[in-house]
Structures are given as structure tokens and as C-alpha cells.
Design an enzyme around this catalytic site. Structure first.
Site, PDB file in Angstrom:
ATOM      1  N   CYS A   2     -17.858  80.772  42.703  1.00  0.00           N
ATOM      2  CA  CYS A   2     -18.595  81.878  42.126  1.00  0.00           C
ATOM      3  C   CYS A   2     -19.214  81.613  40.762  1.00  0.00           C
ATOM      4  CB  CYS A   2     -17.718  83.123  42.036  1.00  0.00           C
ATOM      5  SG  CYS A   2     -16.785  83.473  43.520  1.00  0.00           S
ATOM      6  N   ARG A  52     -20.795  85.223  44.852  1.00  0.00           N
ATOM      7  CA  ARG A  52     -19.508  84.884  45.461  1.00  0.00           C
ATOM      8  C   ARG A  52     -19.602  83.692  46.407  1.00  0.00           C
ATOM      9  NH1 ARG A  52     -15.953  88.505  49.731  1.00  0.00           N
ATOM     10  NH2 ARG A  52     -14.008  87.319  49.564  1.00  0.00           N
ATOM     11  N   ILE A  55     -13.665  81.996  49.189  1.00  0.00           N
ATOM     12  CA  ILE A  55     -12.590  81.021  49.378  1.00  0.00           C
ATOM     13  C   ILE A  55     -11.323  81.718  49.875  1.00  0.00           C
ATOM     14  CG2 ILE A  55     -11.155  79.261  48.263  1.00  0.00           C
ATOM     15  CD1 ILE A  55     -14.048  78.438  48.280  1.00  0.00           C
ATOM     16  N   GLU A  80      -9.979  80.553  40.494  1.00  0.00           N
ATOM     17  CA  GLU A  80      -8.838  80.740  41.390  1.00  0.00           C
ATOM     18  C   GLU A  80      -7.574  80.957  40.570  1.00  0.00           C
ATOM     19  OE1 GLU A  80      -9.124  80.946  44.577  1.00  0.00           O
ATOM     20  OE2 GLU A  80     -11.073  80.027  44.973  1.00  0.00           O
ATOM     21  N   ASP A 101      -7.100  86.940  45.178  1.00  0.00           N
ATOM     22  CA  ASP A 101      -6.464  86.832  43.870  1.00  0.00           C
ATOM     23  C   ASP A 101      -7.138  87.711  42.817  1.00  0.00           C
ATOM     24  OD1 ASP A 101      -8.725  85.278  44.021  1.00  0.00           O
ATOM     25  OD2 ASP A 101      -7.864  83.496  43.103  1.00  0.00           O
ATOM     26  N   ILE A 294     -17.925  57.685  47.567  1.00  0.00           N
ATOM     27  CA  ILE A 294     -19.281  57.137  47.497  1.00  0.00           C
ATOM     28  C   ILE A 294     -19.181  55.645  47.212  1.00  0.00           C
ATOM     29  CG2 ILE A 294     -21.386  57.105  46.095  1.00  0.00           C
ATOM     30  CD1 ILE A 294     -21.296  59.470  47.886  1.00  0.00           C
ATOM     31  N   SER A 367      -9.429  67.033  43.166  1.00  0.00           N
ATOM     32  CA  SER A 367      -9.844  65.889  42.357  1.00  0.00           C
ATOM     33  C   SER A 367      -8.684  65.453  41.462  1.00  0.00           C
ATOM     34  CB  SER A 367     -11.065  66.237  41.499  1.00  0.00           C
ATOM     35  OG  SER A 367     -10.688  66.922  40.327  1.00  0.00           O
ATOM     36  N   GLY A 368      -8.823  64.284  40.868  1.00  0.00           N
ATOM     37  CA  GLY A 368      -7.767  63.734  40.013  1.00  0.00           C
ATOM     38  C   GLY A 368      -8.039  63.870  38.536  1.00  0.00           C
TER      39      GLY A 368
END
Length: 626
Positions: A2, A52, A55, A80, A101, A294, A367-368
């Protein structure tokens, strides 16, 4: 997920205008939109809008603006709340009508007031309006995962997830802040609270802004400096204990980020952080996790082969896509469209490409991000450690060089580059930010007028004697939110993809502050404890290799396919008309760079980053200022 925007204003902003502002962020939320305007006291109106990306709870019950059962509280929200199910159990008295949420934020505020933000664990930008108190709150998550801009103008407040809605406001004055441009050229991003425009700011991470009858108050509910010192008073020194507890927290963080009503996957570069997040996700999944990487045909930039080996070991459903330069160059034109202000971290291009790849199959990707800053992973941290050991000697050398005879012959300039850097590093506010002073000199010379210092002169505020830890805290305050998280947010949201970062979980971040520093760094072994946890899932032989990162061949581009554009940008006549850059100095420097290519320290490829920063600024200027 969003994007949000809105206003508190005495100006007559219509619902159609608010919708027009909101629709500039269609890419952030293509599934639904909502706009509402309410009258409040003292002649003000409040407008609240959201685009929006569905999710959680894909039904219309998740529509925003969302209101409390009695209509007293209204919220628009981007992000989130990962512990919303736990909070919901504590809020049983509230008559929930949805499974999302957003409604938990309303219920939490009704029970605990604005202090409820201390209980939220997630990534978020929130606008909350309380009709009873006539308070309007803007809130940003602890580490700045989600963006939130605001404009202050004649007692009015305009806010948005991006700059585009604010620029769309009728009467908005696009006055560039020239004083931040030298720092931008050097750092390649603009850090909060600054923005490219006067009177427009980024709400800093971990902050709350309160608007009450024309008065604005801002405070931090989570401050890195304070939290670090509070947590470090409860140290964890035992390695095995720390490893077990951190591993448990990471598992909990990943599991909570796998809750979604849409397809979910993971970015996988093959490095320690993304590999560990993927491994934990696979351990929590009954079917192969979808992973994406990638690849580049140029070997020195390519990590795809390592990612593929990790994916095969973990048994994920892996997708890789090899990209050529033409495809990367094709995204250059879109940079200013999705990065609303100048942004020059060139890894934004491969980040956009991997986001586009993931969006074909999923709506959420793990992701890290955060592993390097919180667990001592960057090479600069090794350099900082060595610099502290040599600082006393550097001070002595500097003192000798200032003696009249040695100063006259310019002794300091005759020293080797490394010795010169250590000797010249005398500013206590920037001790960990040493580097090539000629870069800073040129960045300052390019821009007309006085500007902010290129470095962040704030290191004494951390009150941390260990330079390595101090630099990590500085990066958490600046580089991580201002560059890394901004890059990932804009790149992923360009394709309506939500990126989630388990390492930036509140409990993981705070626990990292409790850990003795030797558990993260020991005798050159960076990210020690995170690596050991990764080895529990993945063989060491698949992970141990030099860090590569998402790079692009800037020098080759700027002196090749982008040369004609760059040449036009540094035309003396156009620079003089623009009135921002010193036309003669800037044109000479960039023309010299394009001619010499791989020259020495005064010219050549060393200045590709400065030239790229200038190039991206001009692309932004062409998009929004003409």
C-alpha cells in the site's frame, strides 16, 4: 503493502483532488483505493486516502480508511503488523469484524492510546485520527522500512508515502534545498528528516508526529541510541546461549512474515543473509519455497550460480533470470518515476529486476536486509577497527605535519594515501567516516553556496567508544533506512511487490544489542554468529566466499551508452540557467572524467559515483522540475 496520503488543512482540498494525489501511487496498491474527508475543529479538514495492495484479508472488510465501531477512530496504514494475531488475543473485548491487521491498530489505540505503538512489531507508516481529542498522529516504524513524507505549510500538514502526492497538491512550491546537494552527491541518498524540497520532510524512523489544532509535536518512541544502551545493560556473553536464542528469534521472525493470504517467496542472492532467511522459511514450509535471483553475464557481478547451489541444497522452487546490460539500461529512465527524489545507489537497477521477476509468481518476498548493519558484515567495519588501532599514531603524524617546517613543504600531502587518511582523521564527530577527501572537496565545489557537511557529524551522540560498533549504529540511523530500505521499498513497490525483512524484526534488533560484540566480530571474522547459524542449514562450502553485492558497470555506462546524455547535462549554458551547480567546475570535472576514464586519483573512474549522482539528479530534475 500500500501507499497512504492525506492532509490536515484549512485550504479547500476537494475529494477529487485527494483522489488525484492518491492515484499517483497506483503502483503501490492496485487492488483498491479509498479517500475520505472530514471536518474537524478550528476550520480544519482532514483528508485520508490509501491505495491497497491486498495481503491480509483480501475481502472488502480490509478497505481503508478504516474506522472504529463507534466511528471515533480512523486509520490509513501502509505495511504489516506481524504480531497482530498475538495482540488480537489481548484485545478480545473489541468487536472485530475483519481478519486484517489494520483493525488491530484501531483496537490497540482504543485500549492503550498512542503508547500502543510500543507494542506493534512490524513495518508501517500510519495516520490515525482521534475525533474525541482532535489529535492526528503520523507514525513510522522503528527502523524506517516504510516511508512517510510530510509538508508543513502555513499551519497545514500534507503527508504521503511518496513525494508524488505532495507535489500534486495545488499550489505546491517546488523549491529545491541546495544545501543538501553536496551531501547527496557524496552519500548518493538524502537521509531523514531532510528531503529534496524546502518545507518537506521525512518522518524519522521510530518517530511519532502529533498534529493538534495547528501545533506539531514530534518525538521518538524507539531511538537506536537509547535502545542500544538499554539493551547492552543486559548483556549476553555466552556464545552458545546467544546462538540458540538468536536462532529462535529469527525462526519466529521468519514464521510471522510467512503469514499472508497471497503467494509468498524469497529473494535469494546466495549470500549469508538471504540464504539463511530462505533456509528458515523452507524449514517452516510444507512445500518448496519459491526463490528468485538475477544473474549477470559479467562474471565479477554474478552471484546467480551460488544462489542456484543454495536453492538446490534447500530444495526450493528456484527461478533465475540472466540479465544483459541493455535490460539494465532500459530501467534508467524509470528511476525518477519511482524514486521521487534524487537517489543514486546503482544497485536499485538489479533490485528492480529481481522484484519484477518475483512479482510474476508472488506478491510477498522475504529479503535478508539488515544482517550487515546489525551483525557487523560490511568491509568498512574491518577498516574502522584498524583505523581505531592506528588513531594514536595518526594523531602524532598529524601533529608533526603541522609543525612550521614540515607544513611549509607540505609533508602530509607526500604521505601514502592510507597514512594520509589516518593522520587527517581528527574530527571526533566523524571518526568512523574517513575516506577520500578529494571526493568531498569535489562534491562541495560542484554545488553553489554553502551546504551541509558531506559526512554526518553526529558520532559523539552515540557515546560508544568502540569505533566499529559506533559505525554500525550510525549506519542503522543513516545508510540502512536512507539508502538500503528506500531502495528496496521503491524497487519492489514499482511492481506492487511487498518485501519483508525478518532480520529487522523488533525482537531480533533489540537482542542484537544485548549480544557481546565479540560474538559478531572476532579477529576479522565478520558476522560470526549469523554465519554459524547459517551453517546449521547450509554447508559452509556453499557460503564462504567474498561478498559481491548488486553492482552495475557505472564507468562503462557513463562513458558509453549514457555519455551523450551526461554531456548534455553538463552543458555550461544549461547549468547556468539551472542555477544549482558551479557550471565551469562541474562541466570541467565531468568532461575530464569522460575523457580520462581509468585515470589516477585526480580524474577518471574514481569519480564514476560522483558523476552517477549528478546524472541521477539531472534525470530527476528533468522529470519533475521542467
Amino acid at each position: 503493502m500500500c501507499g497512504i496520503c492525506g492532509f490536515i488543512s484549512k485550504q479547500n482540498i476537494t475529494l477529487a483532488q485527494l483522489k488525484e494525489m492518491n492515484d499517483t501511487m497506483y503502483h503501490r496498491g492496485p487492488d483498491d483505493s479509498g479517500e475520505e474527508i472530514f471536518d474537524i475543529k478550528d476550520g480544519y479538514q482532514i483528508g485520508m486516502a490509501q491505495r491497497r495492495l491486498s495481503i491480509m484479508d483480501l475481502s472488502p472488510l480490509g478497505h481503508q480508511p478504516m474506522h472504529s465501531k463507534d466511528g471515533g477512530i480512523s486509520v490509513v496504514f501502509n505495511g504489516e503488523i506481524y504480531n497482530f494475531l498475538e495482540l488480537r488475543k489481548e484485545l478480545k473485548e473489541y468487536p472485530f469484524c475483519s481478519n486484517c491487521d489494520t483493525e488491530v491498530i484501531i483496537a490497540a489505540y482504543l485500549k492503550w492510546g498512542i503508547k500502543c505503538m510500543d507494542r506493534l512489531n512490524g513495518m508501517f507508516a500510519i495516520c490515525l485520527y482521534d475525533r474525541e481529542t482532535q489529535d492526528v498522529y503520523l507514525v513510522r516504524d522503528r527502523i524506517g522500512k516504510k516511508p512517510l513524507y510530510y509538508e508543513v505549510n502555513d499551519g497545514n500538514l500534507i503527508f504521503a508515502s511518496e513525494l508524488k502526492p505532495i507535489m500534486k497538491r495545488e499550489g505546491f512550491h517546488k523549491k529545491i534545498r541546495k544545501d543538501i546537494l553536496s551531501r547527496f552527491l557524496f552519500q548518493q541518498y538524502i537521509n531523514a528528516p531532510d528531503s529534496i524540497f524546502e518545507n518537506v520532510y521525512k518522518l524519522e524512523p521510530g518517530s511519532i508526529l502529533k498534529f493538534h489544532q495547528g501545533e506539531i509535536t514530534i518525538w521518538k518512541y524507539w531511538d537506536i541510541k537509547k535502545v542500544y544502551h538499554e539493551m547492552s545493560k543486559k548483556p549476553v556473553n555466552d556464545y552458545e546461549q546467544a546462538k540458540a536464542e538468536l536462532k529462535e528469534l529469527l525462526n519466529k521472525a521468519v514464521a510471522s512474515r510467512m503469514i499472508a493470504d497471497v503467494p509468498l517467496g524469497a529473494f535469494l542472492s546466495g549470500g549469508y543473509d538471504s540464504s539463511l532467511m530462505t533456509a528458515i522459511a523452507q524449514a517452516h514450509s510444507k512445500k518448496p519455497v519459491k526463490t528468485f535471483s538475477i544473474g549477470f553475464h559479467e562474471e565479477r557481478y554474478n552471484e546467480a550460480k551460488y544462489a542456484k547451489e543454495v536453492a538446490e541444497h534447500l530444495g526450493t522452487n528456484h527461478t533465475e533470470l540472466y540479465i544483459d546490460e541493455e535490460e539494465m539500461l532500459g530501467l534508467v529512465e524509470s528511476i525518477p518515476l519511482y524514486y521521487d527524489e534524487p537517489f543514486a545507489d546503482s544497485s536499485q537497477i538489479p533490485t528492480m529486476l529481481v522484484s519484477a521477476l518475483a512479482r510474476r509468481d508472488v506478491t510477498v518476498a522475504l529479503s535478508g536486509d539488515g544482517g550487515d548493519e546489525f551483525f557487523c558484515g560490511y568491509n568498512i567495519y574491518e577498516n574502522v577497527h584498524q583505523a581505531q588501532l592506528l588513531d594514536g599514531l595518526g594523531g602524532l603524524v598529524h601533529g608533526v605535519c603541522q609543525l612550521p617546517g614540515f607544513r611549509q613543504i607540505g609533508l602530509e600531502e607526500k604521505l601514502s594515501f592510507r597514512v594520509r587518511v589516518i593522520a587527517g582523521n581528527r574530527n571526533r564527530e566523524t571518526k568512523t567516516q574517513f575516506g577520500a577527501s578529494n571526493y568531498i572537496t569535489r562534491a562541495n565545489q560542484m554545488v553553489m553556496g554553502e551546504g551541509l557537511p558531506c559526512h554526518f557529524p553526529i558520532e559523539s551522540t552515540y557515546q560508544v567508544p568502540d569505533w566499529q560498533m559506533r559505525r554500525m549504529l550510525l549506519d542503522m540511523d543513516t545508510y540502512l533506512p536512507g539508502d538500503i530500505l528506500c531502495k528496496v521499498d521503491r524497487a519492489s513497490m514499482k511492481y506492487s511487490l511487498e518485501a519483508r525483512c525478518p532480520i529487522l524484526d523488533k525482537d531480533v534488533m533489540e537482542y542484537s544489542f544485548r549480544m557481546a560484540h565479540k560474538l559478531k566480530y572476532e579477529k576479522g571474522n565478520k558476522k560470526r554468529i549469523l554465519k554459524d547459524i547459517a551453517y546449521d542449514y547450509i554447508p559452509r562450502s556453499l557460503l564462504d566466499r567474498p561478498k559481491v553485492g548488486f553492482g552495475v558497470p557505472l564507468d562503462k555506462w557513463l562513458r558509453g551508452p549514457l555519455k551523450e546524455q551526461l554531456t548534455d547535462m553538463c552543458s555550461r549554458d544549461s547549468l547556468k540557467r539551472q542555477g544549482i551547480f558551479d557550471a565551469d567546475f562541474t562541466a570541467d570535472m565531468i568532461e575530464n572524467y569522460m575523457k580520462t576514464g581509468d585515470g589516477g586519483p585526480a580524474t577518471g573512474a574514481n569519480y564514476s559515483k560522483l558523476s552517477w549522482s549528478f546524472f541521477t539528479f539531472q534525470k530527476w530534475y528533468q522529470t519533475y522540475m521542467r
